[in-house]
Write an enzyme that holds these catalytic residues in place. Structure first.
Site, PDB file in Angstrom:
ATOM      1  N   SER A  83      -6.490  -0.092 -57.387  1.00  9.10           N
ATOM      2  CA  SER A  83      -7.984   0.278 -57.045  1.00  9.10           C
ATOM      3  C   SER A  83      -8.134   1.273 -55.896  1.00  9.10           C
ATOM      4  O   SER A  83      -9.095   1.398 -55.199  1.00  9.10           O
ATOM      5  CB  SER A  83      -8.958  -1.098 -56.678  1.00  9.10           C
ATOM      6  OG  SER A  83      -8.741  -1.933 -57.703  1.00  9.10           O
ATOM      7  N   THR A 185     -11.198  -2.811 -54.180  1.00  9.05           N
ATOM      8  CA  THR A 185     -11.571  -2.074 -52.874  1.00  9.05           C
ATOM      9  C   THR A 185     -11.337  -2.739 -51.559  1.00  9.05           C
ATOM     10  O   THR A 185     -11.960  -4.026 -51.811  1.00  9.05           O
ATOM     11  CB  THR A 185     -13.132  -1.533 -53.198  1.00  9.05           C
ATOM     12  OG1 THR A 185     -13.196  -0.874 -54.498  1.00  9.05           O
ATOM     13  CG2 THR A 185     -13.495  -1.042 -51.819  1.00  9.05           C
ATOM     14  N   THR A 203     -11.099   3.167 -51.161  1.00 11.92           N
ATOM     15  CA  THR A 203     -11.116   2.875 -52.835  1.00 11.92           C
ATOM     16  C   THR A 203     -10.791   4.025 -53.628  1.00 11.92           C
ATOM     17  O   THR A 203     -10.915   5.333 -53.153  1.00 11.92           O
ATOM     18  CB  THR A 203     -12.482   2.381 -53.138  1.00 11.92           C
ATOM     19  OG1 THR A 203     -12.270   1.984 -54.402  1.00 11.92           O
ATOM     20  CG2 THR A 203     -13.684   3.288 -53.105  1.00 11.92           C
ATOM     21  N   ARG A 213     -17.708  11.365 -59.705  1.00  9.24           N
ATOM     22  CA  ARG A 213     -18.622  10.466 -59.108  1.00  9.24           C
ATOM     23  C   ARG A 213     -18.279   9.897 -57.689  1.00  9.24           C
ATOM     24  O   ARG A 213     -16.933   9.810 -57.538  1.00  9.24           O
ATOM     25  CB  ARG A 213     -18.673   9.388 -60.191  1.00  9.24           C
ATOM     26  CG  ARG A 213     -19.367   7.700 -59.566  1.00  9.24           C
ATOM     27  CD  ARG A 213     -18.576   6.910 -59.115  1.00  9.24           C
ATOM     28  NE  ARG A 213     -19.070   5.522 -58.749  1.00  9.24           N
ATOM     29  CZ  ARG A 213     -18.595   4.313 -58.506  1.00  9.24           C
ATOM     30  NH1 ARG A 213     -17.483   4.638 -57.587  1.00  9.24           N
ATOM     31  NH2 ARG A 213     -19.508   3.388 -58.148  1.00  9.24           N
ATOM     32  N   VAL A 214     -19.118   9.749 -56.726  1.00  3.67           N
ATOM     33  CA  VAL A 214     -18.706   8.919 -55.545  1.00  3.67           C
ATOM     34  C   VAL A 214     -19.577   7.434 -55.490  1.00  3.67           C
ATOM     35  O   VAL A 214     -20.386   7.427 -56.065  1.00  3.67           O
ATOM     36  CB  VAL A 214     -19.193   9.955 -54.353  1.00  3.67           C
ATOM     37  CG1 VAL A 214     -19.225   9.030 -53.037  1.00  3.67           C
ATOM     38  CG2 VAL A 214     -18.257  11.210 -54.445  1.00  3.67           C
ATOM     39  N   GLY A 215     -18.913   6.495 -55.127  1.00  5.32           N
ATOM     40  CA  GLY A 215     -19.290   5.252 -55.242  1.00  5.32           C
ATOM     41  C   GLY A 215     -19.927   4.817 -53.412  1.00  5.32           C
ATOM     42  O   GLY A 215     -20.425   5.892 -52.651  1.00  5.32           O
ATOM     43  N   ASP A 216     -20.033   3.767 -53.232  1.00  3.61           N
ATOM     44  CA  ASP A 216     -20.606   3.204 -51.966  1.00  3.61           C
ATOM     45  C   ASP A 216     -19.757   3.415 -50.822  1.00  3.61           C
ATOM     46  O   ASP A 216     -19.962   3.381 -49.523  1.00  3.61           O
ATOM     47  CB  ASP A 216     -21.027   1.644 -51.984  1.00  3.61           C
ATOM     48  CG  ASP A 216     -19.746   0.806 -52.595  1.00  3.61           C
ATOM     49  OD1 ASP A 216     -19.266   1.170 -53.468  1.00  3.61           O
ATOM     50  OD2 ASP A 216     -20.001  -0.318 -51.925  1.00  3.61           O
ATOM     51  N   THR A 236     -18.014  -4.875 -51.762  1.00  2.58           N
ATOM     52  CA  THR A 236     -17.145  -4.481 -53.029  1.00  2.58           C
ATOM     53  C   THR A 236     -17.702  -4.819 -54.119  1.00  2.58           C
ATOM     54  O   THR A 236     -18.570  -5.565 -54.142  1.00  2.58           O
ATOM     55  CB  THR A 236     -15.602  -5.268 -52.883  1.00  2.58           C
ATOM     56  OG1 THR A 236     -14.928  -5.075 -53.966  1.00  2.58           O
ATOM     57  CG2 THR A 236     -15.929  -6.722 -52.601  1.00  2.58           C
ATOM     58  N   GLY A 237     -17.438  -4.217 -55.301  1.00  2.00           N
ATOM     59  CA  GLY A 237     -18.125  -4.303 -56.598  1.00  2.00           C
ATOM     60  C   GLY A 237     -18.926  -3.035 -57.062  1.00  2.00           C
ATOM     61  O   GLY A 237     -18.387  -1.976 -56.732  1.00  2.00           O
ATOM     62  N   GLY A 239     -20.573   0.039 -56.968  1.00  2.00           N
ATOM     63  CA  GLY A 239     -21.000   0.876 -55.884  1.00  2.00           C
ATOM     64  C   GLY A 239     -22.475   1.098 -55.939  1.00  2.00           C
ATOM     65  O   GLY A 239     -23.030   1.298 -55.010  1.00  2.00           O
TER      66      GLY A 239
HETATM   67  C1  SD4 Z   1     -17.045   1.673 -56.213  1.00  2.00           C
HETATM   68  N1  SD4 Z   1     -17.568  -0.198 -54.653  1.00  2.00           N
HETATM   69  O1  SD4 Z   1     -16.326   2.730 -56.013  1.00  2.00           O
HETATM   70  C2  SD4 Z   1     -16.442   0.505 -55.132  1.00  2.00           C
HETATM   71  C3  SD4 Z   1     -15.648  -0.307 -56.210  1.00  2.00           C
HETATM   72  C4  SD4 Z   1     -15.154  -1.495 -55.932  1.00  2.00           C
HETATM   73  O2  SD4 Z   1     -13.801  -3.318 -56.018  1.00  2.00           O
HETATM   74  O3  SD4 Z   1     -15.477  -2.306 -54.974  1.00  2.00           O
HETATM   75  N2  SD4 Z   1     -14.192  -2.160 -56.548  1.00  2.00           N
HETATM   76  O4  SD4 Z   1     -18.247   1.663 -56.507  1.00  2.00           O
END
Ligand code: SD4
Length: 322
Positions: A83, A185, A203, A213-216, A236-237, A239
């Site tokens: 990850s 992450t 991450t 795509r870009v996450g949090d 984490t989770g 995003g």
């Molecule tokens: C995301 N927050 O790219 C990240 C993914 C993540 O454990 O936390 N995974 O959305």
């Protein structure tokens, strides 16, 4: 020292502490308590090697910024961690794209998003913070900047990740189920001997995401936020949920208003759950306020790693939002 009883701590635990010296974990309603004190380093998930690297850096006189960078670099270089960084699962086009951010106690911040072929995005983020007037670089620009600053171009897609992607492609079903994916992450927070806080987050993002795509994780205030007057938080989770609520900033602000880290984590996640469908997602945020630690999770299975008082341990967090 931590007792065996403290080793497994329910998610309802709140680690309360003051701002200096010995910290006592303050329980909120029916919460477990424990004691710890800075210097300390915490990281999301089972990342004991990361907390160890950060702790060693602190022991050698490193700053909290050095410690969080050292911690984040461990899973970035570990192909077993699918990850983060090298070995990370690719997007739906088979590209490993990385997001990372870092922030110091003075409020300086740097981040990279949608970065490819660089093993240590966290170190590039630090360079963005230290060498440019900007906070965030993305995509090709971030890559160019990395190369100009001495980073090597590397293929991050390992065979195992490629095989998993090819398997996924047979159905191409995009369903982010974070805990089942065992996503990992890493968000890291550290407090150094000078009682200064720093944070990092890195991450490869959600597996099989849409290319681009870009996450949090690279968004300051979403994936991570620190404020030396208050504390810090990381998430984490899924995003998208954290971005829509600026989860880490929210937690820090709730702590500023007087909530314990635990209460702040719970309140931030309560807001997410109230507003969005979280049936397949998880959003968790350990946070620390000069030695206090809180953590909360929508799903079961979340844990964080904590190195403090010469002990490196896993703290398991139980689900407690239904
Ligand atoms: C995301 N927050 O790219 C990240 C993914 C993540 O454990 O936390 N995974 O959305």
């Amino acid at each position: 020292m931590f007792s065996r009883k403290d080793f497994i701590i329910k998610s309802t635990l709140a680690a309360g502490a003051g701002t200096i010296g010995l910290e006592a974990l303050a329980a909120t309603e029916n919460k477990t308590t424990m004691k710890t004190k800075p210097p300390l380093i915490i990281a999301t998930w089972k990342n004991l090697k990361a907390t160890e690297a950060g702790w060693l850096s602190l022991q050698k006189g490193g700053s909290s910024l050095d410690a969080v960078e050292a911690g984040a670099m461990v899973p970035e270089a570990d192909p077993a961690d699918m990850s983060v960084g090298y070995g990370g699962l690719p997007d739906r086009d088979g590209k490993v794209t990385l997001d990372a951010c870092i922030m110091d106690y003075k409020g300086n911040a740097g981040s990279v998003a949608f970065l490819e072929n660089i093993m240590h995005p966290i170190s590039v983020a630090r360079k963005v913070m230290e060498k440019t007037p900007h906070v965030m670089l993305s995509g090709d620009g971030a890559f160019q900047f990395a190369i100009e600053n001495g980073f090597k171009k590397e293929n991050l897609l390992i065979d195992k990740a490629k095989e998993k992607w090819l398997e996924w492609k047979k159905e191409s079903k995009y369903e982010p189920v974070i805990n089942i994916e065992l996503h990992d992450t890493i968000g890291v927070l550290a407090i150094d001997a000078n009682n200064h806080i720093a944070g990092a987050c890195t991450t490869s993002g959600l597996a099989y995401k849409v290319h681009g795509r870009v996450g949090d994780s690279p968004i300051i205030g979403a994936g991570m936020y620190v404020d030396d007057e208050v504390g810090g938080a990381c998430a984490t989770g899924v995003g998208e949920l954290v971005m829509k609520t600026l989860g880490s900033f929210l937690i820090v602000e709730l702590m500023r208003q007087g909530m314990t880290p635990q209460q702040a984590c719970e309140e931030a996640i309560r807001r997410i759950v109230k507003k969005y469908d979280c049936s397949k997602s998880q959003a968790t945020s350990p946070s620390t306020k000069k030695g206090d630690i809180g953590a909360y999770s929508i799903q079961t299975g979340f844990m964080y790693s904590l190195y403090a008082e010469n002990e490196n341990r896993i703290v398991e967090v139980e689900k407690h939002i239904d």
